[in-house]
Design a protein around this motif. Structure first.
Motif, PDB file in Angstrom:
ATOM      1  N   GLN A  11       0.830  -1.201   0.000  1.00  0.00           N
ATOM      2  CA  GLN A  11       0.000   0.000   0.000  1.00  0.00           C
ATOM      3  C   GLN A  11       0.868   1.257   0.000  1.00  0.00           C
ATOM      4  OE1 GLN A  11      -3.477   0.018  -0.335  1.00  0.00           O
ATOM      5  NE2 GLN A  11      -2.919   2.138  -0.838  1.00  0.00           N
ATOM      6  N   PHE A  12       1.994   1.196   0.701  1.00  0.00           N
ATOM      7  CA  PHE A  12       2.921   2.337   0.735  1.00  0.00           C
ATOM      8  C   PHE A  12       3.404   2.678  -0.670  1.00  0.00           C
ATOM      9  CE2 PHE A  12       7.140   4.240   1.240  1.00  0.00           C
ATOM     10  CZ  PHE A  12       6.875   5.240   2.158  1.00  0.00           C
ATOM     11  N   VAL A  13       3.796   1.670  -1.430  1.00  0.00           N
ATOM     12  CA  VAL A  13       4.286   1.909  -2.790  1.00  0.00           C
ATOM     13  C   VAL A  13       3.155   2.357  -3.700  1.00  0.00           C
ATOM     14  CG1 VAL A  13       5.315   0.806  -4.832  1.00  0.00           C
ATOM     15  CG2 VAL A  13       6.263   0.377  -2.559  1.00  0.00           C
ATOM     16  N   ARG A  14       1.970   1.793  -3.521  1.00  0.00           N
ATOM     17  CA  ARG A  14       0.829   2.238  -4.326  1.00  0.00           C
ATOM     18  C   ARG A  14       0.504   3.717  -4.053  1.00  0.00           C
ATOM     19  NH1 ARG A  14      -4.224  -1.630  -3.929  1.00  0.00           N
ATOM     20  NH2 ARG A  14      -4.860  -0.333  -5.721  1.00  0.00           N
ATOM     21  N   ASP A  15       0.580   4.119  -2.793  1.00  0.00           N
ATOM     22  CA  ASP A  15       0.349   5.528  -2.459  1.00  0.00           C
ATOM     23  C   ASP A  15       1.428   6.407  -3.084  1.00  0.00           C
ATOM     24  OD1 ASP A  15      -1.853   4.751  -0.989  1.00  0.00           O
ATOM     25  OD2 ASP A  15      -0.829   4.872   0.953  1.00  0.00           O
ATOM     26  N   TYR A  16       2.663   5.940  -3.037  1.00  0.00           N
ATOM     27  CA  TYR A  16       3.775   6.680  -3.647  1.00  0.00           C
ATOM     28  C   TYR A  16       3.548   6.846  -5.146  1.00  0.00           C
ATOM     29  CZ  TYR A  16       8.458   7.437  -5.588  1.00  0.00           C
ATOM     30  OH  TYR A  16       9.529   7.913  -6.297  1.00  0.00           O
ATOM     31  N   TYR A  17       3.186   5.768  -5.820  1.00  0.00           N
ATOM     32  CA  TYR A  17       2.926   5.840  -7.256  1.00  0.00           C
ATOM     33  C   TYR A  17       1.795   6.831  -7.558  1.00  0.00           C
ATOM     34  CZ  TYR A  17       5.823   1.781  -8.583  1.00  0.00           C
ATOM     35  OH  TYR A  17       6.859   0.923  -8.842  1.00  0.00           O
ATOM     36  N   ALA A  18       0.737   6.758  -6.785  1.00  0.00           N
ATOM     37  CA  ALA A  18      -0.409   7.625  -7.049  1.00  0.00           C
ATOM     38  C   ALA A  18      -0.015   9.096  -6.984  1.00  0.00           C
ATOM     39  CB  ALA A  18      -1.531   7.334  -6.050  1.00  0.00           C
ATOM     40  N   GLY A  91      15.335  -7.714   3.812  1.00  0.00           N
ATOM     41  CA  GLY A  91      14.415  -6.625   3.518  1.00  0.00           C
ATOM     42  C   GLY A  91      13.175  -7.078   2.774  1.00  0.00           C
ATOM     43  N   VAL A  92      12.143  -6.242   2.838  1.00  0.00           N
ATOM     44  CA  VAL A  92      10.922  -6.447   2.072  1.00  0.00           C
ATOM     45  C   VAL A  92      11.005  -5.588   0.820  1.00  0.00           C
ATOM     46  CG1 VAL A  92       8.419  -6.150   2.021  1.00  0.00           C
ATOM     47  CG2 VAL A  92       9.539  -7.014   4.099  1.00  0.00           C
ATOM     48  N   TRP A  93      10.767  -6.214  -0.314  1.00  0.00           N
ATOM     49  CA  TRP A  93      10.824  -5.514  -1.589  1.00  0.00           C
ATOM     50  C   TRP A  93       9.459  -5.577  -2.257  1.00  0.00           C
ATOM     51  CZ3 TRP A  93      15.413  -3.434  -3.947  1.00  0.00           C
ATOM     52  CH2 TRP A  93      16.585  -3.593  -3.186  1.00  0.00           C
ATOM     53  N   VAL A  94       9.067  -4.458  -2.862  1.00  0.00           N
ATOM     54  CA  VAL A  94       7.825  -4.367  -3.618  1.00  0.00           C
ATOM     55  C   VAL A  94       8.198  -4.173  -5.086  1.00  0.00           C
ATOM     56  CG1 VAL A  94       5.647  -3.127  -3.938  1.00  0.00           C
ATOM     57  CG2 VAL A  94       6.638  -3.359  -1.642  1.00  0.00           C
ATOM     58  N   VAL A  95       7.559  -4.952  -5.958  1.00  0.00           N
ATOM     59  CA  VAL A  95       7.940  -5.009  -7.370  1.00  0.00           C
ATOM     60  C   VAL A  95       6.758  -4.626  -8.244  1.00  0.00           C
ATOM     61  CG1 VAL A  95       8.838  -6.486  -9.213  1.00  0.00           C
ATOM     62  CG2 VAL A  95       9.528  -6.903  -6.824  1.00  0.00           C
ATOM     63  N   SER A  96       7.007  -3.786  -9.220  1.00  0.00           N
ATOM     64  CA  SER A  96       5.997  -3.536 -10.246  1.00  0.00           C
ATOM     65  C   SER A  96       6.643  -3.649 -11.617  1.00  0.00           C
ATOM     66  CB  SER A  96       5.347  -2.155 -10.088  1.00  0.00           C
ATOM     67  OG  SER A  96       6.207  -1.122 -10.530  1.00  0.00           O
ATOM     68  N   MET A  97       5.865  -4.103 -12.586  1.00  0.00           N
ATOM     69  CA  MET A  97       6.369  -4.292 -13.943  1.00  0.00           C
ATOM     70  C   MET A  97       5.267  -3.944 -14.938  1.00  0.00           C
ATOM     71  SD  MET A  97       7.394  -7.764 -15.993  1.00  0.00           S
ATOM     72  CE  MET A  97       5.675  -7.921 -16.565  1.00  0.00           C
ATOM     73  N   GLY A  98       5.645  -3.344 -16.035  1.00  0.00           N
ATOM     74  CA  GLY A  98       4.692  -3.017 -17.084  1.00  0.00           C
ATOM     75  C   GLY A  98       5.296  -2.060 -18.080  1.00  0.00           C
TER      76      GLY A  98
END
Length: 346
Positions: A11-18, A91-98
């Motif tokens: 959710q943190f990364v999604r908020d950052y992206y938004a 560490g915890v890593w969050v990944v997005s691709m597209g």
């Protein structure tokens, strides 16, 4: 693998992206101050490499890219998170691709604009700790964008050049919590694949070696310059075989982060391995000079086999280490053509 949902980090990364994706150039720094650590480390493909300041990442990479690709939007195909399984890294890593899609209205890195839709393939690994993004690996396919602009950075590739789709199953956006057991299965098959293919000493045929961990109908979504290929037989013929034949002295694979969630998983290295071109790889000459392969691999598991693989390789960096500046050479040719065209008499 720890029994965690990683929902807070996702959710943190999604908020950052938004916020960051909607930010103007003037607003990007304030968004970064909210989400990104002061001692931030950003790893990007050539010509950017390592940047150790969030503000500089915005100024050097994001601001020029958003200027070039007007009305830019992020079109994600995979979104996942997990505990890094590489010993000593953690560490915890969050990944997005597209793809980052926009209207190619201004030049970027000397690549001429088209005024049309353009898509920059990307994959990002974000390390989230203490309520901040402390590290990012941002890999992107610049030669793919060059080809969309009508340039030819490499000789004809052995596989197909495509704007690549996301997973066939359309289930790569894991915004909700996933079954940890499914992630463990995915990680296990990725680990086995690395052991099987990383040694090159199985004494099996290449196709039978692949069949240990890959489905017969595997799809390998490779970078521009190599291309995408389908089925074990064609993958062996169109990529893996030429790759092994044209590169020697390949070092053992090393990763900074490796994780899985649900039916998806992946890793990145900086570099992943070293290899020496002995002629023929990508239609390029032998150099006998070892060079780095910086790679992200994202996988989809189907049952007990790997079914799809999206690959990002910094080919501009690899060939630059051979003394061949593909980016400068190709964009200079394009600029020369434009100058000639402007100076011509109708």
């Amino acid at each position: 693998m720890k029994n965690a949902s990683f929902q807070k980090e996702k959710q943190f990364v999604r908020d950052y992206y938004a916020q960051f994706d909607a930010a103007t150039k003037a607003e990007m720094h304030s968004v970064q101050e909210q989400y990104v650590a002061d001692d931030y480390l950003w790893r990007g493909f050539h010509p950017f490499h390592e940047i150790r300041c969030a503000k500089e990442v915005a100024d050097q990479f994001w601001s020029p890219l958003k200027t070039a690709l007007s009305s830019m939007q992020r079109r994600m195909d995979v979104f996942m998170a997990g505990q890094n399984t590489i010993e000593g890294q953690g560490g915890v890593w969050v990944v997005s691709m597209g793809h980052l899609m926009g209207l190619f209205d201004k030049p970027w890195l000397g690549i001429p604009p088209t005024g049309k839709i353009a898509m920059l393939r990307y994959c990002e690994f974000h390390r989230v700790e203490n309520g901040e993004i402390s590290e990012t690996a941002m890999y992107f396919d610049i030669p793919h964008l060059m080809m969309q602009a009508g340039l030819e950075p490499f000789p004809p590739q052995t596989a197909a050049h495509l704007v690549q789709p996301g997973p066939m199953t359309h289930d790569g956006l894991m915004f909700d919590a996933q079954d940890p057991e499914e992630g463990r299965k995915t990680l296990d098959i990725i680990q086995q694949m690395i052991r099987d293919l990383g040694q090159w000493d199985s004494e099996l045929s290449l196709e039978d070696e692949l069949r240990q961990t890959w489905s017969e109908g595997m799809i390998w979504w490779g970078p521009a310059g190599i291309g995408a290929t389908y089925t074990i037989e064609r993958y062996a013929k169109q990529h893996s075989g030429p790759f092994r034949a044209g590169l020697t002295d390949r070092t053992r694979t090393q990763h900074i982060a490796r994780l899985a969630e649900g039916s998806f998983g992946g890793f990145f290295g900086w570099p992943n391995f070293m290899a020496t071109p002995t002629g023929g790889f990508m239609g390029m000459p032998a150099t006998q000079t070892p060079a780095e392969f910086r790679v992200i691999d994202i996988y989809r598991r189907d049952g007990d086999k790997l079914a799809e693989n999206w690959i990002f390789i910094d080919l501009l960096h690899f060939w630059n280490m051979q003394g061949i500046d593909i980016l400068a050479r190709t964009t200079n040719i394009a600029a020369g053509h434009e100058t000639g065209a402007r100076g011509a008499t109708p």
